[in-house]
Design a protein around this motif. Structure first.
Motif, PDB file in Angstrom:
ATOM      1  N   VAL A   1      -0.715  12.688   4.578  1.00 24.22           N
ATOM      2  CA  VAL A   1      -1.267  12.211   5.844  1.00 24.22           C
ATOM      3  C   VAL A   1      -1.861  13.369   6.628  1.00 24.22           C
ATOM      4  N   ASP A   2      -3.042  13.158   7.196  1.00 18.69           N
ATOM      5  CA  ASP A   2      -3.619  14.121   8.133  1.00 18.69           C
ATOM      6  C   ASP A   2      -3.070  13.770   9.515  1.00 18.69           C
ATOM      7  N   TRP A   3      -1.986  14.420   9.903  1.00 22.14           N
ATOM      8  CA  TRP A   3      -1.296  14.057  11.135  1.00 22.14           C
ATOM      9  C   TRP A   3      -2.117  14.359  12.378  1.00 22.14           C
TER      10      TRP A   3
ATOM     11  N   GLY B   1      12.661   2.632  13.013  1.00 14.61           N
ATOM     12  CA  GLY B   1      13.446   2.688  11.787  1.00 14.61           C
ATOM     13  C   GLY B   1      12.693   2.198  10.570  1.00 14.61           C
ATOM     14  N   ALA B   2      11.781   1.246  10.766  1.00 11.10           N
ATOM     15  CA  ALA B   2      11.010   0.723   9.635  1.00 11.10           C
ATOM     16  C   ALA B   2       9.915   1.685   9.200  1.00 11.10           C
ATOM     17  N   VAL B   3       9.350   2.420  10.144  1.00  9.63           N
ATOM     18  CA  VAL B   3       8.211   3.303   9.839  1.00  9.63           C
ATOM     19  C   VAL B   3       8.660   4.701   9.420  1.00  9.63           C
ATOM     20  N   LEU B   4       9.856   5.117   9.843  1.00  7.50           N
ATOM     21  CA  LEU B   4      10.340   6.456   9.502  1.00  7.50           C
ATOM     22  C   LEU B   4      10.368   6.723   7.996  1.00  7.50           C
ATOM     23  N   PRO B   5      10.916   5.823   7.153  1.00  6.96           N
ATOM     24  CA  PRO B   5      10.902   6.098   5.708  1.00  6.96           C
ATOM     25  C   PRO B   5       9.487   6.218   5.141  1.00  6.96           C
ATOM     26  N   ILE B   6       8.544   5.475   5.729  1.00  5.63           N
ATOM     27  CA  ILE B   6       7.154   5.549   5.279  1.00  5.63           C
ATOM     28  C   ILE B   6       6.566   6.911   5.624  1.00  5.63           C
ATOM     29  N   ALA B   7       6.826   7.370   6.852  1.00  5.53           N
ATOM     30  CA  ALA B   7       6.334   8.682   7.269  1.00  5.53           C
ATOM     31  C   ALA B   7       6.923   9.785   6.396  1.00  5.53           C
ATOM     32  N   ARG B   8       8.200   9.665   6.069  1.00  2.00           N
ATOM     33  CA  ARG B   8       8.831  10.662   5.192  1.00  2.00           C
ATOM     34  C   ARG B   8       8.188  10.660   3.810  1.00  2.00           C
ATOM     35  N   ALA B   9       7.983   9.471   3.263  1.00  2.00           N
ATOM     36  CA  ALA B   9       7.475   9.356   1.892  1.00  2.00           C
ATOM     37  C   ALA B   9       6.049   9.872   1.764  1.00  2.00           C
TER      38      ALA B   9
ATOM     39  N   ALA C   1       0.836  -1.204   0.000  1.00  2.00           N
ATOM     40  CA  ALA C   1       0.000   0.000   0.000  1.00  2.00           C
ATOM     41  C   ALA C   1       0.872   1.255   0.000  1.00  2.00           C
ATOM     42  N   VAL C   2       1.957   1.225   0.766  1.00  2.00           N
ATOM     43  CA  VAL C   2       2.888   2.361   0.775  1.00  2.00           C
ATOM     44  C   VAL C   2       3.445   2.585  -0.633  1.00  2.00           C
ATOM     45  N   TYR C   3       3.826   1.500  -1.284  1.00  2.00           N
ATOM     46  CA  TYR C   3       4.338   1.594  -2.655  1.00  2.00           C
ATOM     47  C   TYR C   3       3.274   2.176  -3.589  1.00  2.00           C
ATOM     48  N   ALA C   4       2.022   1.747  -3.439  1.00  2.00           N
ATOM     49  CA  ALA C   4       0.945   2.239  -4.294  1.00  2.00           C
ATOM     50  C   ALA C   4       0.728   3.741  -4.121  1.00  2.00           C
ATOM     51  N   HIS C   5       1.001   4.249  -2.917  1.00  2.00           N
ATOM     52  CA  HIS C   5       0.847   5.687  -2.646  1.00  2.00           C
ATOM     53  C   HIS C   5       2.078   6.498  -3.055  1.00  2.00           C
TER      54      HIS C   5
END
Length: 224
Positions: free
Chosen positions: A187-189, A174-182, A66-70
């Protein structure tokens, strides 16, 4: 989970036309797959997503695909994740079995597991410690996943599910940080913060994101 009778399958259209190739055809197709693991995971996501779409099951793609799709990096994890409704889990299992996939019920009581083209597929009916709802799936966005369109969890719901999973025993920033950056611009934080409440691990991650200037820091008024 009970199997449908043959006449029931025929009446509902079944999944007769959705069966994956078997025998020599399947071997030939598997041999033609790229060695690249990312592409193999995408192929599994496309196959299962197409089956669920054709049978009319409400669902949304989740996880790293899903991250890739976004628009995130094509750095896919070890499996494919789909969010499905709890009450639809037995029917989803039957649909996939009729399509030739092996489906099993693991000890965890919040998902089903399937194997597709050598890849693990998780069919999750509880995200962020809450059952998957029709409202959650209604917020999904129809996106192209390597040329196959399917519903994908919204970026806000996706990040909420990842952060809400943090605990003292599972807290891989560390796994979620790149997703948050991308996905940060999508995202509505504020919604994610409210959804996570005052849970300590997500709160620590928000502070981490603020210090790294991934998201805007909250004002003192908002912190109080």
């Amino acid at each position: 989970m009970t199997q449908h009778a043959d006449d029931d399958v025929a009446r509902h259209g079944g999944a007769a036309g959705l069966r994956l190739a078997t025998g020599s055809t399947a071997d030939a197709f598997a041999a033609s797959l790229p060695v690249d693991r990312n592409q193999a995971i995408l192929e599994a996501a496309k196959q299962v997503g197409a089956i669920l779409k054709r049978e009319g099951h409400p669902f949304a793609l989740a996880g790293s695909v899903a991250v890739y799709a976004h628009g995130g990096a094509q750095n896919l994890q070890h499996d494919v994740d789909f969010a499905i409704l709890p009450e639809d889990a037995p029917n989803v299992a039957e649909t996939l079995r009729e399509a030739g996939l092996e489906v099993r019920t693991p000890p965890e009581d919040w998902l089903l597991k399937a194997d597709c083209m050598g890849q693990q597929v998780d069919l999750i009916f509880e995200l962020a410690h809450q059952p998957v709802t029709r409202e959650l799936l209604a917020r999904a966005e129809e996106l192209s996943v390597d040329s196959v369109f399917m519903p994908v969890l919204s970026p806000t719901d996706l990040l909420h599910s990842l952060l809400s999973a943090f605990s003292e025993h599972h807290c891989d920033f560390g796994a979620v940080l790149p997703i948050a950056r991308a996905l940060r611009e999508k995202v509505d934080w504020d919604v994610v913060r409210r959804g996570c409440g005052d849970a300590p691990m997500p709160d620590a991650f928000f502070y981490f994101l603020e210090r790294l200037e991934v998201i805007e820091p909250r004002s003192e008024e908002e912190r109080s």
